[in-house]
Scaffold this motif. Sequence first.
Motif, PDB file in Angstrom:
ATOM      1  N   LEU A   1       0.820  -1.209   0.000  1.00 17.69           N
ATOM      2  CA  LEU A   1       0.000   0.000   0.000  1.00 17.69           C
ATOM      3  C   LEU A   1       0.852   1.255   0.000  1.00 17.69           C
ATOM      4  N   MET A   2       0.331   2.277  -0.668  1.00 21.47           N
ATOM      5  CA  MET A   2       0.937   3.612  -0.626  1.00 21.47           C
ATOM      6  C   MET A   2      -0.061   4.515   0.081  1.00 21.47           C
ATOM      7  N   GLU A   3       0.403   5.610   0.661  1.00 20.19           N
ATOM      8  CA  GLU A   3      -0.500   6.547   1.326  1.00 20.19           C
ATOM      9  C   GLU A   3      -0.248   7.957   0.807  1.00 20.19           C
ATOM     10  N   TYR A   4      -1.346   8.685   0.595  1.00 22.31           N
ATOM     11  CA  TYR A   4      -1.275  10.074   0.132  1.00 22.31           C
ATOM     12  C   TYR A   4      -2.582  10.753   0.511  1.00 22.31           C
TER      13      TYR A   4
ATOM     14  N   GLY B   1      -2.865  -0.402  -9.820  1.00 18.36           N
ATOM     15  CA  GLY B   1      -3.462  -0.391  -8.499  1.00 18.36           C
ATOM     16  C   GLY B   1      -4.755   0.381  -8.508  1.00 18.36           C
ATOM     17  N   LYS B   2      -5.342   0.496  -7.315  1.00 13.08           N
ATOM     18  CA  LYS B   2      -6.570   1.269  -7.162  1.00 13.08           C
ATOM     19  C   LYS B   2      -6.564   1.895  -5.777  1.00 13.08           C
ATOM     20  N   ILE B   3      -7.363   2.946  -5.616  1.00 19.39           N
ATOM     21  CA  ILE B   3      -7.528   3.540  -4.293  1.00 19.39           C
ATOM     22  C   ILE B   3      -8.368   2.561  -3.482  1.00 19.39           C
ATOM     23  N   GLU B   4      -7.830   2.144  -2.359  1.00 17.66           N
ATOM     24  CA  GLU B   4      -8.473   1.128  -1.525  1.00 17.66           C
ATOM     25  C   GLU B   4      -9.346   1.763  -0.439  1.00 17.66           C
ATOM     26  N   PHE B   5     -10.276   0.960   0.069  1.00 19.63           N
ATOM     27  CA  PHE B   5     -11.077   1.297   1.245  1.00 19.63           C
ATOM     28  C   PHE B   5     -12.069   2.444   1.030  1.00 19.63           C
TER      29      PHE B   5
ATOM     30  N   LEU C   1     -14.596   3.493  -7.472  1.00 18.51           N
ATOM     31  CA  LEU C   1     -13.509   2.766  -8.116  1.00 18.51           C
ATOM     32  C   LEU C   1     -12.600   3.756  -8.830  1.00 18.51           C
ATOM     33  N   VAL C   2     -11.357   3.843  -8.377  1.00 20.53           N
ATOM     34  CA  VAL C   2     -10.361   4.735  -8.976  1.00 20.53           C
ATOM     35  C   VAL C   2      -9.103   3.904  -9.224  1.00 20.53           C
ATOM     36  N   ASN C   3      -8.754   3.696 -10.499  1.00 20.36           N
ATOM     37  CA  ASN C   3      -7.601   2.886 -10.905  1.00 20.36           C
ATOM     38  C   ASN C   3      -6.467   3.769 -11.409  1.00 20.36           C
ATOM     39  N   TYR C   4      -5.275   3.195 -11.449  1.00 15.08           N
ATOM     40  CA  TYR C   4      -4.106   3.861 -12.021  1.00 15.08           C
ATOM     41  C   TYR C   4      -3.128   2.786 -12.473  1.00 15.08           C
ATOM     42  N   GLU C   5      -2.238   3.156 -13.388  1.00 14.87           N
ATOM     43  CA  GLU C   5      -1.228   2.209 -13.871  1.00 14.87           C
ATOM     44  C   GLU C   5      -0.007   2.959 -14.369  1.00 14.87           C
ATOM     45  N   ALA C   6       1.114   2.212 -14.480  1.00 13.21           N
ATOM     46  CA  ALA C   6       2.372   2.812 -14.927  1.00 13.21           C
ATOM     47  C   ALA C   6       3.342   1.697 -15.328  1.00 13.21           C
ATOM     48  N   TYR C   7       4.427   2.082 -15.977  1.00 12.45           N
ATOM     49  CA  TYR C   7       5.420   1.112 -16.431  1.00 12.45           C
ATOM     50  C   TYR C   7       6.577   0.916 -15.462  1.00 12.45           C
ATOM     51  N   ASN C   8       6.675   1.765 -14.430  1.00 12.87           N
ATOM     52  CA  ASN C   8       7.703   1.538 -13.410  1.00 12.87           C
ATOM     53  C   ASN C   8       7.197   2.050 -12.065  1.00 12.87           C
ATOM     54  N   ALA C   9       7.929   1.733 -11.018  1.00 13.07           N
ATOM     55  CA  ALA C   9       7.475   2.040  -9.661  1.00 13.07           C
ATOM     56  C   ALA C   9       7.331   3.539  -9.421  1.00 13.07           C
TER      57      ALA C   9
ATOM     58  N   TYR D   1      -0.755   9.481  -6.900  1.00 15.87           N
ATOM     59  CA  TYR D   1      -0.963  10.853  -6.429  1.00 15.87           C
ATOM     60  C   TYR D   1      -1.928  11.594  -7.340  1.00 15.87           C
ATOM     61  N   GLU D   2      -1.728  11.472  -8.649  1.00 19.20           N
ATOM     62  CA  GLU D   2      -2.611  12.140  -9.610  1.00 19.20           C
ATOM     63  C   GLU D   2      -4.032  11.595  -9.519  1.00 19.20           C
ATOM     64  N   ALA D   3      -4.184  10.292  -9.298  1.00 18.21           N
ATOM     65  CA  ALA D   3      -5.512   9.691  -9.186  1.00 18.21           C
ATOM     66  C   ALA D   3      -6.257  10.235  -7.969  1.00 18.21           C
ATOM     67  N   VAL D   4      -5.553  10.372  -6.836  1.00 22.63           N
ATOM     68  CA  VAL D   4      -6.179  10.917  -5.629  1.00 22.63           C
ATOM     69  C   VAL D   4      -6.586  12.367  -5.868  1.00 22.63           C
TER      70      VAL D   4
END
Length: 84
Positions: free
Chosen positions: A8-11, A29-33, A37-45, A53-56
């Motif tokens: 998990l990441m937090e922001y 990933g997606k924003i949990e809890f 439903l808000v998803n995001y994706e990328a090619y590296n960490a 961050y942009e999704a939030v």
Amino acid sequence: MDMRKTDLMEYKNYYGSVHFNTEEKIFYGKIEFIRDLVNYEAYNAEELINAFYEAVDSYMEDRKILNKKPDVPFKGSFNFRVTR
């Protein structure tokens, strides 16, 4: 599914999951809890962190435009009242 702290990441008090698709070679990933439903994706960490961050930020802005309060992640407590 095993959700370890590193999953998990937090922001801004929102939590985002971290997953990797080995076939597509993409992080996602997606924003949990929250109910939305808000998803995001990328090619590296590093890009995944920025995408989260942009999704939030986008989620909060979209809810503001719609005049709706954004969902708030659960607090992890359960209140139970009984009569005397």
